[in-house]
Design a protein around this motif. Structure first.
Motif, PDB file in Angstrom:
ATOM      1  N   TRP A  28       0.758  -1.236   0.122  1.00 30.01           N
ATOM      2  CA  TRP A  28       0.104  -0.063   0.075  1.00 30.01           C
ATOM      3  C   TRP A  28       0.869   1.348  -0.079  1.00 30.01           C
ATOM      4  CZ3 TRP A  28       2.290   1.578   4.261  1.00 30.01           C
ATOM      5  CH2 TRP A  28       2.569   0.664   5.590  1.00 30.01           C
ATOM      6  N   GLY A  29       1.971   1.154   0.115  1.00 28.62           N
ATOM      7  CA  GLY A  29       2.980   2.490   0.134  1.00 28.62           C
ATOM      8  C   GLY A  29       4.193   2.033   0.610  1.00 28.62           C
ATOM      9  N   SER A  30       4.771   2.786   1.654  1.00 26.03           N
ATOM     10  CA  SER A  30       6.081   2.869   2.257  1.00 26.03           C
ATOM     11  C   SER A  30       5.874   2.919   3.867  1.00 26.03           C
ATOM     12  CB  SER A  30       7.029   4.277   1.939  1.00 26.03           C
ATOM     13  OG  SER A  30       7.299   4.041   0.476  1.00 26.03           O
ATOM     14  N   ARG A  31       6.784   2.229   4.482  1.00 26.87           N
ATOM     15  CA  ARG A  31       6.773   2.368   6.026  1.00 26.87           C
ATOM     16  C   ARG A  31       8.287   2.773   6.487  1.00 26.87           C
ATOM     17  NH1 ARG A  31       4.039  -1.903  10.133  1.00 26.87           N
ATOM     18  NH2 ARG A  31       2.282  -0.448   9.454  1.00 26.87           N
ATOM     19  N   GLU A  65       5.571  18.512   1.667  1.00 32.73           N
ATOM     20  CA  GLU A  65       6.556  17.995   2.818  1.00 32.73           C
ATOM     21  C   GLU A  65       5.841  18.145   4.301  1.00 32.73           C
ATOM     22  OE1 GLU A  65      11.150  18.542   3.935  1.00 32.73           O
ATOM     23  OE2 GLU A  65      10.310  20.125   3.354  1.00 32.73           O
ATOM     24  N   TRP A  66       5.921  17.168   4.882  1.00 37.38           N
ATOM     25  CA  TRP A  66       5.788  17.055   6.378  1.00 37.38           C
ATOM     26  C   TRP A  66       6.737  16.650   7.138  1.00 37.38           C
ATOM     27  CZ3 TRP A  66       0.307  17.413   7.700  1.00 37.38           C
ATOM     28  CH2 TRP A  66      -0.780  17.217   6.533  1.00 37.38           C
ATOM     29  N   SER A  67       6.501  17.203   8.391  1.00 35.82           N
ATOM     30  CA  SER A  67       7.725  17.105   9.455  1.00 35.82           C
ATOM     31  C   SER A  67       7.275  16.205  10.628  1.00 35.82           C
ATOM     32  CB  SER A  67       8.451  18.222   9.843  1.00 35.82           C
ATOM     33  OG  SER A  67       9.325  18.131  10.852  1.00 35.82           O
ATOM     34  N   ILE A  68       7.843  15.245  10.981  1.00 37.22           N
ATOM     35  CA  ILE A  68       7.419  14.433  12.395  1.00 37.22           C
ATOM     36  C   ILE A  68       8.719  14.657  13.355  1.00 37.22           C
ATOM     37  CG2 ILE A  68       7.093  12.297  13.534  1.00 37.22           C
ATOM     38  CD1 ILE A  68       6.482  12.621   9.516  1.00 37.22           C
ATOM     39  N   ALA A  69       8.329  15.429  14.261  1.00 41.92           N
ATOM     40  CA  ALA A  69       9.294  16.033  15.183  1.00 41.92           C
ATOM     41  C   ALA A  69       9.169  15.049  16.414  1.00 41.92           C
ATOM     42  CB  ALA A  69       9.070  17.262  15.555  1.00 41.92           C
ATOM     43  N   ILE A  70      10.140  14.496  16.872  1.00 36.19           N
ATOM     44  CA  ILE A  70      10.339  13.556  18.028  1.00 36.19           C
ATOM     45  C   ILE A  70      11.093  14.071  18.956  1.00 36.19           C
ATOM     46  CG2 ILE A  70      10.682  11.000  18.611  1.00 36.19           C
ATOM     47  CD1 ILE A  70      10.799  10.552  15.568  1.00 36.19           C
ATOM     48  N   ASP A  71      10.833  13.939  20.148  1.00 33.35           N
ATOM     49  CA  ASP A  71      11.675  14.443  21.432  1.00 33.35           C
ATOM     50  C   ASP A  71      12.641  13.506  21.796  1.00 33.35           C
ATOM     51  OD1 ASP A  71       9.976  16.688  21.152  1.00 33.35           O
ATOM     52  OD2 ASP A  71       8.975  16.679  23.277  1.00 33.35           O
ATOM     53  N   PRO A 114       0.744  11.792   6.208  1.00 27.03           N
ATOM     54  CA  PRO A 114       1.528  10.552   6.917  1.00 27.03           C
ATOM     55  C   PRO A 114       0.563  10.117   8.091  1.00 27.03           C
ATOM     56  CG  PRO A 114       2.714  12.271   7.764  1.00 27.03           C
ATOM     57  CD  PRO A 114       1.762  13.042   6.626  1.00 27.03           C
ATOM     58  N   GLN A 115       0.488   8.763   8.211  1.00 27.30           N
ATOM     59  CA  GLN A 115      -0.215   8.018   9.352  1.00 27.30           C
ATOM     60  C   GLN A 115       0.964   7.781  10.255  1.00 27.30           C
ATOM     61  OE1 GLN A 115      -1.795   3.633   9.449  1.00 27.30           O
ATOM     62  NE2 GLN A 115      -3.441   5.034   8.770  1.00 27.30           N
ATOM     63  N   VAL A 116       0.950   8.148  11.473  1.00 28.22           N
ATOM     64  CA  VAL A 116       1.829   8.147  12.517  1.00 28.22           C
ATOM     65  C   VAL A 116       1.147   7.594  13.705  1.00 28.22           C
ATOM     66  CG1 VAL A 116       3.891   9.225  13.717  1.00 28.22           C
ATOM     67  CG2 VAL A 116       3.070  10.039  11.554  1.00 28.22           C
ATOM     68  N   VAL A 120       6.034   4.463  14.186  1.00 26.06           N
ATOM     69  CA  VAL A 120       5.907   4.114  12.790  1.00 26.06           C
ATOM     70  C   VAL A 120       5.282   5.345  11.928  1.00 26.06           C
ATOM     71  CG1 VAL A 120       4.535   2.188  11.406  1.00 26.06           C
ATOM     72  CG2 VAL A 120       5.490   1.941  13.775  1.00 26.06           C
ATOM     73  N   ILE A 121       5.633   5.440  10.824  1.00 24.42           N
ATOM     74  CA  ILE A 121       5.375   6.430  10.023  1.00 24.42           C
ATOM     75  C   ILE A 121       5.086   5.628   8.623  1.00 24.42           C
ATOM     76  CG2 ILE A 121       5.893   8.382   8.887  1.00 24.42           C
ATOM     77  CD1 ILE A 121       8.077   8.796  10.915  1.00 24.42           C
ATOM     78  N   ASP A 122       3.719   5.585   8.347  1.00 21.31           N
ATOM     79  CA  ASP A 122       3.276   4.858   7.106  1.00 21.31           C
ATOM     80  C   ASP A 122       2.791   6.018   5.960  1.00 21.31           C
ATOM     81  OD1 ASP A 122       3.475   2.245   8.117  1.00 21.31           O
ATOM     82  OD2 ASP A 122       1.489   2.147   8.604  1.00 21.31           O
ATOM     83  N   ILE A 123       3.267   5.892   4.916  1.00 20.32           N
ATOM     84  CA  ILE A 123       3.045   6.742   3.741  1.00 20.32           C
ATOM     85  C   ILE A 123       1.982   5.788   2.882  1.00 20.32           C
ATOM     86  CG2 ILE A 123       3.711   7.914   1.864  1.00 20.32           C
ATOM     87  CD1 ILE A 123       4.859   8.859   4.567  1.00 20.32           C
ATOM     88  N   ARG A 124       0.643   6.187   2.931  1.00 20.45           N
ATOM     89  CA  ARG A 124      -0.377   5.584   2.282  1.00 20.45           C
ATOM     90  C   ARG A 124      -1.409   6.477   1.840  1.00 20.45           C
ATOM     91  NH1 ARG A 124      -2.069   0.870   6.096  1.00 20.45           N
ATOM     92  NH2 ARG A 124      -3.724   0.704   4.294  1.00 20.45           N
TER      93      ARG A 124
END
Length: 718
Positions: free
Chosen positions: A222-225, A299-305, A347-349, A359-363
């Motif tokens: 379905w895409g990329s993980r 573009e999307w950014s997933i910021a993690i502490d 992105p589905q996070v 987990v970051i799914d691109i779907r």
């Protein structure tokens, strides 16, 4: 004598004062009183914004500080009188109502990041010295990654965050308090290792230092993980990056919605016959289309502490048709995972524990389905609606208008005036609503409404072009239909002169009427108008108004004319041959009717269009509402409102179908019909589409939402 005085002082301090101190606490501890007091205090604590409408209690605002303080002067005085310090302090604390021991604020500092997020702290009960921390639910989800799971109980919220899973009887306590729904995060924070402290308006949260231990990616059917391995749980947040990637081939750039042209409109020219445009803000002359670069990715950014070792970033990441680019960047104690994906995708996070990973799914189908009873009478749902092979992500609220405390009102971006626009997030916060959705059309240039807005039986903006509108009252009655307001000015000679529009920014040949509901003044909206001022200074038979003056309006937007408080202004446009009928001193009578006539009994009306569903059947008719067929066929993000057979409201946002564009109006009508709407109306869409709940937008990042003029607001009163 002195000895007797000392004796009675001791009796007073040891026996009588403590009893007097305990008495109020006994009242607070009567069955139901403590809980009622805490609820009242929490409600008061949420009302700190300025400009709240009359449904909110502006007199009950509290400053973002704790009212009860530990006074050393009180302790010293008690010791001098023979009190035991500990017990005296306990009695003093018990005598203060719980609602007066509230700490609250509108900002959260999460590991140093300041977030606009409402919170409150209050005692666990009327006698406890321990404070419980409550945070607005949707904001907590969007700011820290705490997943809100489906729930049928508005007072319990199950959550999931890495290995911290609180469901069933362990679910977080929840309280809907008017503008927000707060979650008691005290026990959750303890399990997550968060340290919490209040500092004035700011609630400071610090989580344990985390580290990224690995980054993996893999292709799926379905895409990329993308998987980010962590040595411990860490807050995370998804952000929209405002720098899209262009394609090398320029293409025309039509407006995102035909009601919002990209360039200013020309002033209306005097002409014997004016063609009605397909849409009120669409200029009569063709717009010059300016070629711009087509956007192919966002573009999307997933910021993690969590910190990342640069050694982990030496490998090259793979790209694909769905994952146009992938970058991992260290940012001090944080790590940013940046992905460029197809336009319209998100992105589905989600987090998982044992071991801890993000987990970051691109779907294409990224929507996470939810069904949460947010408050009594308000249910938040999101799921896919299928039309053939197309899957549309739908986020909506189902509102019971008969629920005690639930009130529905039109809200404006710049009250009390009808001019102005603002992001719905801002308008909702200032208005003090619990929920809202953008509503009717407006002109982006002059920022005036183009369609019906009726509030408390006053027409702030009149209907146009027989377009659809929704009308309601506080009894839970609603009606959706095409709406026309018919007004006629009648002279003593029995001449019937039709008024084209009331309090409207829609400019058309004929007579426009403006009364005090428009404002205190009128400024011509087109060139060469004749402005007739009419006052209510005559009472002869049924002719209750008299022409006071007649003046040339000049160029559009240049001259201001006062509107009489007991009268109105008539703006004569294009066909000026009727001007002699309005010489000063002429008596006038006014007749007003709505079609359908039933709409006149509703105090609240908001226009949109086109009407989508009536009697459970699709009734789409673009031409009947002045829309072009091309506009109706256009695909775009949509917002709509509907009514179910049970009398509940569906407040709906529909975004791009999985792997494609948003719905056209025919598809939108079918979606509402499929959701159970017996009546449904389209609202302004495209970039205006915004669905607000409890301090946050549910359906899109705030930076992607356009400014809007008006909205439908849901108030929850205690």
């Amino acid at each position: 004598m002195k000895r007797n005085l000392l004796y009675w002082r001791r009796i007073l301090s040891v026996w009588i004062l403590p009893v007097l101190a305990i008495a109020p606490s006994l009242v607070w501890n009567q069955p139901g009183k403590a809980q009622e007091g805490e609820r009242a205090g929490l409600i008061h604590a949420s009302r700190t914004r300025q400009g709240m409408n009359s449904l909110a209690d502006s007199d009950s605002r509290l400053k973002p500080t704790e009212i009860l303080t530990d006074s050393s002067l009180e302790k010293t005085s008690a010791m001098k009188q023979g009190f035991q310090p500990l017990s005296e302090y306990r009695f003093l604390a018990q005598s203060v109502a719980p609602s007066l021991r509230i700490r609250q604020g509108s900002q959260v500092s999460l590991n140093g990041r300041i977030l606009p997020l409402s919170w409150t702290q209050q005692p666990a009960n009327s006698t406890s010295a321990d404070f419980r921390t409550w945070i607005a639910d949707v904001g907590l989800m969007q700011s820290a990654g705490v997943d809100l799971l489906s729930s049928a109980d508005s007072t319990k919220q199950p959550v999931q965050w890495f290995s911290v899973s609180l469901t069933g009887t362990q679910s977080l306590a929840a309280r809907a308090t008017g503008s927000y729904r707060y979650l008691d995060v005290t026990d959750f924070a303890s399990l997550a290792g968060w340290q919490i402290s209040a500092d004035g308006n700011v609630l400071r949260i610090t989580s344990p230092v985390a580290n990224v231990s690995g980054i993996r990616q893999a292709e799926r059917e379905w895409g990329s993980r993308i998987v980010v391995d962590l040595d411990r749980p860490a807050p995370w947040q998804v952000n929209f990056v405002n720098k899209p990637s262009p394609s090398p081939t320029p293409t025309p750039n039509p407006p995102d919605d035909p009601t919002k042209p990209a360039i200013p409109l020309q002033s209306l020219r005097a002409a014997p016959n004016l063609e009605t445009p397909d849409d009120p803000t669409k200029p009569a002359l063709p717009l010059q289309r300016r070629p711009l670069q087509q956007i192919i990715g966002q573009e999307w950014s997933i910021a993690i502490d969590a910190k990342v070792d640069p050694a982990l970033l030496q490998d090259t990441f793979q790209t694909s048709k769905q994952l146009l680019s992938l970058k991992v960047e260290p940012a001090g104690d944080r790590t940013r995972v940046k992905v460029t994906i197809p336009l319209g995708w998100r992105p589905q996070v989600f987090s998982e524990g044992n071991p801890n990973r993000l987990v970051i799914d691109i779907r294409p189908d990224s929507l996470v389905e939810k069904n949460i009873l947010w408050a009594p009478g308000v249910r938040w749902q999101q799921q896919y609606q299928n039309l053939g092979s197309a899957r549309f992500p739908v986020v909506w609220l189902e509102v019971n208008p008969r629920q005690a405390g639930v009130k529905i009102r039109p809200i404006l971006s710049n009250p009390p005036t009808d001019q102005g626009t603002a992001p719905l997030l801002q308008t909702a916060e200032v208005s003090g609503v619990a929920a809202a959705i953008n509503a009717g059309f407006f002109n982006r240039i002059n920022r005036l409404a183009l369609g019906a807005i009726r509030l408390d039986n006053k027409w702030l903006s009149g209907p146009i072009l027989n377009r659809g509108a929704i009308a309601w009252n506080d009894g839970g009655e609603f009606a959706i239909d095409r709406l026309t307001l018919q007004e006629t000015v009648i002279t003593p000679a029995n001449q019937f002169l039709p008024v084209s529009h009331l309090n409207s920014a829609y400019v058309q040949s004929g007579i426009g009427r403006y009364n005090s509901d428009w404002g205190t003044t009128y400024t011509p909206l087109s060139g060469n108008e004749i402005v007739v001022t009419v006052g209510g200074d005559s009472l002869r038979d049924s002719f209750a108004s008299r022409v006071v003056s007649q003046s040339p309006g000049g160029a559009a937007g240049t001259t201001t004319f006062p509107i009489p408080a007991n009268g109105y202004i008539l703006a004569l446009r294009s066909d000026l041959s009727i001007a002699p009928q309005f010489t000063p001193g002429t008596l006038l009578r006014l007749e007003t009717n709505t079609i359908p006539a039933d709409f006149n009994r509703f105090p609240y009306i908001l226009g949109g269009g086109p009407v989508l569903v009536q009697n459970s059947r699709v009734v789409l008719d673009a031409k009947a509402e002045g829309f072009s067929d091309a506009y109706v066929r256009q695909t775009a993000i949509r917002s709509a409102i509907g009514r179910t057979a049970a009398g509940n409201l569906l407040i709906v946002a529909v975004h791009n179908r999985a792997g494609g564009a948003g719905p056209n109006f025919a598809e939108l009508a079918q979606i509402l019909q499929q959701m159970g709407a017996v009546e449904a109306l389209n609202l302004d869409g495209g970039s205006s589409t915004s669905l607000y709940l409890g301090g946050s937008l549910l359906d899109r990042p705030p930076s992607t939402a356009a400014r809007v003029h008006n909205a439908i607001g849901i108030f929850i009163q205690p």
